[in-house]
Write a protein that holds these residues in place. Structure first.
Motif, PDB file in Angstrom:
ATOM      1  N   LYS A 536      25.298 -26.699  46.343  1.00 27.47           N
ATOM      2  CA  LYS A 536      25.828 -27.795  45.525  1.00 27.47           C
ATOM      3  C   LYS A 536      25.022 -29.085  45.744  1.00 27.47           C
ATOM      4  O   LYS A 536      23.854 -29.135  45.427  1.00 27.47           O
ATOM      5  N   THR A 537      25.627 -30.133  46.333  1.00 24.43           N
ATOM      6  CA  THR A 537      24.938 -31.419  46.462  1.00 24.43           C
ATOM      7  C   THR A 537      23.770 -31.382  47.438  1.00 24.43           C
ATOM      8  O   THR A 537      22.905 -32.265  47.397  1.00 24.43           O
ATOM      9  N   THR A 538      23.715 -30.379  48.317  1.00 24.97           N
ATOM     10  CA  THR A 538      22.592 -30.276  49.258  1.00 24.97           C
ATOM     11  C   THR A 538      21.527 -29.298  48.768  1.00 24.97           C
ATOM     12  O   THR A 538      20.588 -28.988  49.499  1.00 24.97           O
ATOM     13  N   LYS A 539      21.652 -28.831  47.527  1.00 20.04           N
ATOM     14  CA  LYS A 539      20.731 -27.820  46.998  1.00 20.04           C
ATOM     15  C   LYS A 539      19.269 -28.239  47.026  1.00 20.04           C
ATOM     16  O   LYS A 539      18.388 -27.386  47.183  1.00 20.04           O
ATOM     17  N   PRO A 540      18.928 -29.533  46.883  1.00 19.96           N
ATOM     18  CA  PRO A 540      17.509 -29.905  46.941  1.00 19.96           C
ATOM     19  C   PRO A 540      16.782 -29.415  48.189  1.00 19.96           C
ATOM     20  O   PRO A 540      15.567 -29.213  48.147  1.00 19.96           O
ATOM     21  N   ASN A 541      17.513 -29.194  49.267  1.00 22.15           N
ATOM     22  CA  ASN A 541      16.851 -28.681  50.469  1.00 22.15           C
ATOM     23  C   ASN A 541      16.199 -27.324  50.227  1.00 22.15           C
ATOM     24  O   ASN A 541      15.197 -26.990  50.864  1.00 22.15           O
ATOM     25  N   SER A 542      16.761 -26.524  49.310  1.00 26.37           N
ATOM     26  CA  SER A 542      16.197 -25.201  49.053  1.00 26.37           C
ATOM     27  C   SER A 542      14.764 -25.302  48.565  1.00 26.37           C
ATOM     28  O   SER A 542      13.857 -24.658  49.095  1.00 26.37           O
ATOM     29  N   TRP A 543      14.538 -26.101  47.509  1.00 28.82           N
ATOM     30  CA  TRP A 543      13.166 -26.170  46.988  1.00 28.82           C
ATOM     31  C   TRP A 543      12.268 -27.078  47.814  1.00 28.82           C
ATOM     32  O   TRP A 543      11.057 -26.861  47.867  1.00 28.82           O
ATOM     33  N   LYS A 544      12.842 -28.046  48.509  1.00 33.17           N
ATOM     34  CA  LYS A 544      12.014 -28.874  49.383  1.00 33.17           C
ATOM     35  C   LYS A 544      11.545 -28.069  50.602  1.00 33.17           C
ATOM     36  O   LYS A 544      10.430 -28.269  51.096  1.00 33.17           O
ATOM     37  N   ASP A 545      12.391 -27.162  51.097  1.00 36.75           N
ATOM     38  CA  ASP A 545      11.948 -26.244  52.150  1.00 36.75           C
ATOM     39  C   ASP A 545      10.819 -25.350  51.641  1.00 36.75           C
ATOM     40  O   ASP A 545       9.842 -25.086  52.349  1.00 36.75           O
ATOM     41  N   PHE A 546      10.957 -24.882  50.403  1.00 36.69           N
ATOM     42  CA  PHE A 546       9.937 -24.015  49.813  1.00 36.69           C
ATOM     43  C   PHE A 546       8.612 -24.769  49.670  1.00 36.69           C
ATOM     44  O   PHE A 546       7.542 -24.236  49.978  1.00 36.69           O
ATOM     45  N   ILE A 547       8.690 -26.008  49.232  1.00 37.81           N
ATOM     46  CA  ILE A 547       7.487 -26.831  49.108  1.00 37.81           C
ATOM     47  C   ILE A 547       6.856 -27.065  50.479  1.00 37.81           C
ATOM     48  O   ILE A 547       5.625 -27.009  50.626  1.00 37.81           O
ATOM     49  N   ALA A 548       7.687 -27.313  51.491  1.00 37.12           N
ATOM     50  CA  ALA A 548       7.169 -27.529  52.846  1.00 37.12           C
ATOM     51  C   ALA A 548       6.430 -26.288  53.349  1.00 37.12           C
ATOM     52  O   ALA A 548       5.374 -26.394  53.993  1.00 37.12           O
ATOM     53  N   CYS A 549       6.977 -25.094  53.067  1.00 41.91           N
ATOM     54  CA  CYS A 549       6.302 -23.854  53.455  1.00 41.91           C
ATOM     55  C   CYS A 549       4.971 -23.717  52.712  1.00 41.91           C
ATOM     56  O   CYS A 549       3.961 -23.290  53.283  1.00 41.91           O
ATOM     57  N   THR A 550       4.969 -24.083  51.443  1.00 37.99           N
ATOM     58  CA  THR A 550       3.741 -24.044  50.652  1.00 37.99           C
ATOM     59  C   THR A 550       2.677 -24.947  51.259  1.00 37.99           C
ATOM     60  O   THR A 550       1.514 -24.537  51.458  1.00 37.99           O
ATOM     61  N   GLU A 551       3.048 -26.179  51.568  1.00 34.40           N
ATOM     62  CA  GLU A 551       2.088 -27.141  52.119  1.00 34.40           C
ATOM     63  C   GLU A 551       1.558 -26.676  53.472  1.00 34.40           C
ATOM     64  O   GLU A 551       0.368 -26.845  53.773  1.00 34.40           O
ATOM     65  N   ARG A 583       6.391 -30.032  42.177  1.00 31.26           N
ATOM     66  CA  ARG A 583       5.017 -30.054  42.677  1.00 31.26           C
ATOM     67  C   ARG A 583       4.159 -29.006  41.953  1.00 31.26           C
ATOM     68  O   ARG A 583       3.711 -28.026  42.565  1.00 31.26           O
ATOM     69  N   PRO A 584       3.915 -29.179  40.673  1.00 31.26           N
ATOM     70  CA  PRO A 584       3.114 -28.198  39.929  1.00 31.26           C
ATOM     71  C   PRO A 584       1.679 -28.100  40.432  1.00 31.26           C
ATOM     72  O   PRO A 584       1.011 -27.080  40.205  1.00 31.26           O
ATOM     73  N   ASP A 585       1.198 -29.138  41.108  1.00 32.30           N
ATOM     74  CA  ASP A 585      -0.178 -29.153  41.603  1.00 32.30           C
ATOM     75  C   ASP A 585      -0.419 -28.164  42.732  1.00 32.30           C
ATOM     76  O   ASP A 585      -1.576 -27.851  43.053  1.00 32.30           O
ATOM     77  N   LEU A 586       0.646 -27.650  43.336  1.00 34.91           N
ATOM     78  CA  LEU A 586       0.489 -26.769  44.502  1.00 34.91           C
ATOM     79  C   LEU A 586       0.223 -25.317  44.130  1.00 34.91           C
ATOM     80  O   LEU A 586      -0.193 -24.537  44.991  1.00 34.91           O
ATOM     81  N   TYR A 587       0.462 -24.938  42.870  1.00 35.91           N
ATOM     82  CA  TYR A 587       0.485 -23.516  42.537  1.00 35.91           C
ATOM     83  C   TYR A 587      -0.460 -23.168  41.392  1.00 35.91           C
ATOM     84  O   TYR A 587      -0.681 -23.960  40.475  1.00 35.91           O
ATOM     85  N   ALA A 588      -0.985 -21.930  41.466  1.00 32.87           N
ATOM     86  CA  ALA A 588      -1.833 -21.408  40.396  1.00 32.87           C
ATOM     87  C   ALA A 588      -1.057 -20.474  39.483  1.00 32.87           C
ATOM     88  O   ALA A 588      -1.353 -20.380  38.294  1.00 32.87           O
ATOM     89  N   ALA A 589      -0.081 -19.743  40.046  1.00 33.94           N
ATOM     90  CA  ALA A 589       0.680 -18.767  39.263  1.00 33.94           C
ATOM     91  C   ALA A 589       2.119 -18.742  39.736  1.00 33.94           C
ATOM     92  O   ALA A 589       2.394 -18.772  40.941  1.00 33.94           O
ATOM     93  N   VAL A 590       3.046 -18.668  38.768  1.00 33.54           N
ATOM     94  CA  VAL A 590       4.471 -18.653  39.067  1.00 33.54           C
ATOM     95  C   VAL A 590       5.108 -17.498  38.302  1.00 33.54           C
ATOM     96  O   VAL A 590       4.929 -17.384  37.089  1.00 33.54           O
ATOM     97  N   ILE A 591       5.845 -16.647  39.033  1.00 36.47           N
ATOM     98  CA  ILE A 591       6.557 -15.528  38.405  1.00 36.47           C
ATOM     99  C   ILE A 591       8.040 -15.686  38.718  1.00 36.47           C
ATOM    100  O   ILE A 591       8.423 -15.791  39.896  1.00 36.47           O
ATOM    101  N   ILE A 592       8.867 -15.718  37.678  1.00 35.31           N
ATOM    102  CA  ILE A 592      10.317 -15.826  37.863  1.00 35.31           C
ATOM    103  C   ILE A 592      10.990 -14.719  37.063  1.00 35.31           C
ATOM    104  O   ILE A 592      10.920 -14.699  35.833  1.00 35.31           O
ATOM    105  N   ARG A 593      11.619 -13.778  37.771  1.00 33.26           N
ATOM    106  CA  ARG A 593      12.335 -12.660  37.146  1.00 33.26           C
ATOM    107  C   ARG A 593      13.766 -13.088  36.809  1.00 33.26           C
ATOM    108  O   ARG A 593      14.490 -13.570  37.677  1.00 33.26           O
ATOM    109  N   VAL A 594      14.164 -12.921  35.547  1.00 32.91           N
ATOM    110  CA  VAL A 594      15.532 -13.178  35.095  1.00 32.91           C
ATOM    111  C   VAL A 594      16.144 -14.369  35.832  1.00 32.91           C
ATOM    112  O   VAL A 594      17.211 -14.276  36.427  1.00 32.91           O
ATOM    113  N   GLY A 595      15.456 -15.489  35.775  1.00 33.18           N
ATOM    114  CA  GLY A 595      15.799 -16.627  36.611  1.00 33.18           C
ATOM    115  C   GLY A 595      16.828 -17.581  36.044  1.00 33.18           C
ATOM    116  O   GLY A 595      16.884 -17.821  34.829  1.00 33.18           O
ATOM    117  N   LEU A 596      17.633 -18.149  36.934  1.00 26.88           N
ATOM    118  CA  LEU A 596      18.580 -19.211  36.597  1.00 26.88           C
ATOM    119  C   LEU A 596      17.806 -20.521  36.591  1.00 26.88           C
ATOM    120  O   LEU A 596      17.416 -21.027  37.642  1.00 26.88           O
TER     121      LEU A 596
END
Length: 720
Positions: A536-551, A583-596
Motif C-alpha cells: 500500500k503506502t510503502t509500495k515504492p520500496n519495492s521498485w526502489k529496491d529493484f532499482i538499487a539492485c540494478t545500480e 529509471r528508463p536509462d538503466l535498462y535495455a530490455a523489459v519483459i512483463i508477463r500479464v502484468g498489473l
C-alpha cells in the motif's frame, strides 16, 4: 469524493477508424480523485469485447509475432527447449499421496497439449493411466486440461477438475475408478485449484467445494458472494446445500469479496474450519463435524486477522499454529480447543532473529518445521522431547517443502529445490534419521549448469535497508560490464521468491548471461515486516529496491545498462513497471508477463476487490495516493527514451485484465522518443498462464529469451 468528466463525443465509426492502425489514438478522459485530476487517454481499450478494440489488439499481436519470428536465433532456441522438455518427458506434478501405497499425479501427454492423471500402488508400483484430458469433450474446439483432482478416501472415486483455454475455472466431474466411467453430473462455477480445493466426507458420499456464482471476468459481480457448499454424489449440482456464505451467515459480517472456505483435516476430523478473507491473514471459525447434517452450521470464532496466523493444524485437542503476531519472523504456538486463547498461547518454537519460520507439519513422530534465511537458504528441524534438532539434508537446499498423510501417520516427504537443480523428493524416516530418495520424476542434468556460481548477498537500498540479491553465473565470469544480465523481481502478497530452476535462468545461462533475483520489499523473504514495508503506502520500496539492485550490478561491473534486461509478471508488473518508468536509462530490455500496470483501475478489474487488501482503494485519499504512485501507466512521460519492451496478455485471464498491458503498451508507443520496439503479445485463446499447454509455454519462453538477447546485443539473436 470522485467525479468523472468525459470530454469527447465520438461516433462508433470514428472510434473504429482511430484504433485500426498499429498505434492507438488518444481519447481524452479525466478522473478527479480528491484534488488530483488524472488523464486516462486509453480508457476505451478496457472494453476488450468491442470490435474495434479487438481489431487493434489483433494488429498488435500480429506485428509482435512477425517481429519475433524474424529474430535469427529464435527457432534454434525453440528446438532446444523442445529437446530439453523431451528429456523430462516423464516429469510429474501435483503429486498426492492418499496412503503409503496410493500415489496420484499428473504428467503431460505426448502431444504436449493435454495432461494425464496417473496412479501408482506405492512408489515402486506399476504406473496406471487413469484419464487423458484430450479425451474430455474431444468434439469441441476448446483445449481442456486437468487442473485439479482429489481422490476419495477409499480411492473408488476421483473428483477431476477440467479447465478450458487457460481460464482456470473448473468443471468438476466424478470419475468412477472400478467402471472407468464418469458420473453424468457436472459441477461448474468453481475454482478448486486456487480457492479451497475439495474435501471428501469420511464415508466418501460427497465433498465440499467453493461455489462461485459469477465467473464472467467482465462482470461487476465477478467472483463475489461465493459460498462453500456440500455436494452429495448423484444429486443435482444446481441444488446448492450451503454451509458457509455471506447470505446464510449475515451475523459474521462477511464482505462480498471474501471467500468463505471450509477446511477439514484428515478423514475423520472432529471439527471443520471456516475461513473468511482472500489475500493476507484471515478470520477463522470452527464447528463440530456433526453440524454438517444441520440446515445451518453454527460457526464459532477461532482466531482473527490480528493474530496473524499463516497456518494451523488441529492435533489431539490442541490447535498448533504458525503466527507473526508476536514476532515478524513467525513462531509456532499452540492453544487448547477447550479454552482457546490465541492472544496468550503456549510457545512451541520461538521466532528466530536471523531467519523466518516458513512451514511446519505434524506426524505421529512429532513436529517438523522449516526455516528460510533471506528466502534463499532453507533448513529442516524436528522438535523432539522439547529440543530442536537440526536435520541434515542430503544436499544443501534453497527451498524445502513438507508433506504428510496426516498427524496419525509416520510418513513424511521432504522436497528440496535450488537455482540450479530441479526438485528432489525424499521420504524421511524419523525413527532412523534417514532419507530415502523417492523421485517420482527422474532428475535431469544440464550442461549449462556445470560450473555455476551462486552468490547470495545483500545490497544497500535507497533508505539504507539491506536487500537480498541472488546472482547466478558461469564460473570464469569477468566483471568488465560486458555481460548480459536478466534480473527478476516480484515483491507482493508476502510471497517468497525462493530458489527454483526457472526455465528463464536455464536458457539465459546457456547463452552466456548472468541471471539475478532481487528479493524486494513486499515479498516475505524477511518476514511479515518485509511484506508490510512494500505494501500500500510503502509500495515504492519495492521498485526502489529493484532499482538499487540494478545500480549495484552495474556499478560492480557485472553488466551495463546497454546489456541489462529485466522480467517480471502479474502483480510483479508493479515493481518492474515502476522501476522502468522511474529509471528508463538503466535498462535495455523489459519483459512483463500479464502484468498489473494500471493500479488506479485495478479495483474494477478481475478480483479487484480482493486486491484492495494488498494495494489499497481509490475510495480514500491515502489509498488513492498510494495507487497513483504505483501506477506504471500513469507515470509514462512524453518524449522520454524508453527501453525496448515486450508485454504479454491473455484474453481469458482471470487475474489480470488483458487491457492492463494493452493500455501500457499504447501509452508507451505514443510517448517514447526512442526507436526501441514496444511489442504487445495478446493470446486470444489463453489466460494468465497457469493452465496453458506445454507447447504454448515453449513458444512464449523462446519469445522472451530471444527478445532479451536481441535487445542486449547478442550477435546470434538479431532481426533478419
Amino acid at each position: 469524493m470522485k467525479s468523472q468528466f468525459i470530454y469527447y463525443f465520438l461516433s462508433l465509426v470514428w472510434l473504429t477508424q482511430c484504433i485500426t492502425d498499429k498505434d492507438a489514438n488518444q481519447l481524452s478522459i479525466q478522473n478527479t480523485y480528491f484534488s488530483t485530476t488524472v488523464e486516462d487517454p486509453y480508457r476505451y481499450l478496457e472494453n476488450v469485447k468491442d470490435a474495434a478494440v479487438l481489431s487493434w489488439l489483433k494488429t498488435q499481436d500480429a506485428h509482435t509475432k512477425e517481429t519475433l519470428k524474424k529474430i535469427s536465433g529464435r527457432q534454434q532456441l525453440l528446438e532446444k527447449i523442445e529437446t530439453y522438455d523431451k528429456m523430462r518427458a516423464d516429469a510429474v506434478f501435483d503429486v498426492k499421496v492418499l496412503s503409503s501405497d496410493a500415489y496420484y499425479y499428473l504428467k503431460y501427454a505426448e502431444n504436449h497439449e493435454a495432461n494425464v492423471l496417473y496412479f501408482k500402488k506405492g512408489i515402486d508400483g506399476e504406473e496406471t493411466a487413469i484419464f487423458n484430458s484430450q479425451d474430455y469433450k474431444s468434439d469441441t474446439k476448446n483445449t481442456y486440461i486437468i487442473n485439479y483432482f482429489q481422490p476419495s478416501w477409499n480411492g473408488q472415486k476421483i473428483a477431476i477438475g477440467f479447465t478450458k483455454n487457460d481460464e482456470e475455472f473448473s468443471e468438476i466431474v466424478i470419475y468412477d475408478v472400478p467402471s472407468k466411467t464418469f458420473h453424468k453430473e457436472v459441477i461448474d462455477h468453481c475454482w478448486p485449484s486456487e480457492l479451497g480445493g475439495i474435501h471428501w466426507l469420511a464415508d466418501n458420499s460427497g465433498f465440499t467445494y467453493l461455489h462461485i456464482p459469477d465467473i464472467d471476468t467482465t462482470s461487476s459481480n465477478y467472483i463475489l458472494d461465493t459460498a462453500t457448499v456440500l455436494y452429495r454424489l448423484g444429486s443435482n449440482p444446481k441444488d446448492l446445500h450451503i454451509l458457509f456464505s455471506r447470505k446464510t451467515h449475515p451475523e459474521l459480517e462477511l464482505n462480498p469479496e471474501d471467500f468463505p472456505i471450509v477446511n477439514m483435516f484428515g478423514q475423520h476430523p472432529n471439527y471443520m474450519f471456516g475461513r473468511v478473507g482472500g489475500i493476507g491473514f484471515k478470520d477463522y471459525y470452527y464447528a463440530p463435524i456433526s453440524e454438517l447434517g444441520k440446515e445451518k452450521v453454527t460457526w464459532k470464532p477461532l482466531f482473527k486477522k490480528k493474530h496473524k496466523v499463516e497456518k494451523f493444524l488441529p492435533y489431539q485437542n490442541d490447535i498448533y499454529f504458525l503466527s507473526a503476531q508476536k514476532a515478524s519472523n513467525f513462531g509456532i504456538y499452540k492453544t487448547s480447543l477447550d479454552s482457546l486463547n490465541f492472544d496468550k498461547p503456549t510457545e512451541i518454537v520461538p521466532a528466530y532473529s536471523d531467519k523466518i519460520l516458513k512451514d511446519f507439519t505434524i506426524t505421529s513422530n512429532g513436529l517438523f518445521f522449516t526455516t528460510t534465511k533471506n528466502g534463499v537458504l532453507a533448513n529442516l528441524y524436528q522438535l523432539r522431547d522439547n529440543n530442536i534438532e537440526n536435520i541434515v539434508l542430503p544436499k544443501a537446499s534453497g527451498s524445502i517443502s513438507l508433506s504428510s498423510i496426516g498427524t496419525e501417520f509416520p510418513d513424511l516427504w521432504v522436497e528440496t529445490e535450488g537455482w540450479t537443480s530441479h526438485r528432489h523428493r525424499y521420504r524421511y524416516e524419523a525413527e532412523k534419521s534417514q532419507f530415502t530418495t523417492e523421485n517420482v520424476t527422474s532428475v535431469v542434468s544440464y550442461p549449462e549448469l556445470q560450473d555455476v556460481v551462486v552468490e547470495e548477498i545483500e545490497i544497500t537500498s535507497h533508505d539504507g535497508v539491506q536487500v537480498p540479491l541472488s546472482i547466478i553465473y558461469k564460473k570464469g565470469m569477468r566483471k568488465n560490464g560486458n555481460n548480459r544480465m536478466l534480473l527478476n523481481g516480484y515483491g507482493c502478497y508476502n510471497w517468497i521468491n525462493t530458489p527454483m530452476l526457472y526455465p528463464y535462468l536455464l536458457y539465459w545461462l546457456g547463452e552466456g548471461g548472468i541471471y539475478a533475483v532481487a528479493h524486494v520489499r513486499g515479498g516475505g523473504e524477511k518476514g511479515e515486516q518485509w511484506h508490510k514495508a512494500g505494501y500500500k503506502t510503502t509500495k515504492p520500496n519495492s521498485w526502489k529496491d529493484f532499482i538499487a539492485c540494478t545500480e549495484f550490478l552495474i556499478d560492480e561491473g557485472y553488466t551495463s545498462s546497454e546489456k541489462f534486461a529485466v522480467w517480471g509478471g502479474s502483480a510483479g508488473g508493479v515493481t518492474i513497471g515502476r522501476a522502468v518508468t522511474e529509471r528508463p536509462d538503466l535498462y535495455a530490455a523489459v519483459i512483463i508477463r500479464v502484468g498489473l500496470l494500471n493500479t488506479l483501475r485495478s479495483e474494477i478489474a478481475p478480483n479487484g476487490q480482493n486486491n484492495v487488501k494488498e494495494f489499497g482503494t481509490v475510495k480514500d485519499s491515502l489509498g488513492f495516493e498510494a495507487l497513483y504512485a504505483m501506477d506504471a501507466y500513469h507515470h509514462i512521460e512524453n518524449n522520454v527514451a524508453y527501453p525496448a519492451m515486450f508485454l504479454t496478455s491473455g484474453i481469458n485471464d482471470s487475474r489480470v485484465a488483458a487491457w492492463q498491458p494493452a493500455k501500457f503498451a499504447a501509452r508507451l508507443q505514443a510517448a517514447t522518443s526512442s526507436d526501441n520496439p514496444i511489442l504487445l503479445s495478446v493470446n486470444f485463446s489463453e489466460g494468465h498462464g497457469f493452465d496453458r499447454t506445454q507447447k504454448s509455454k515453449r513458444e512464449e519462453l523462446a519469445d522472451i529469451i530471444s527478445f532479451a538477447l536481441w535487445q542486449t546485443g547478442s550477435e546470434k539473436y538479431q532481426v533478419e
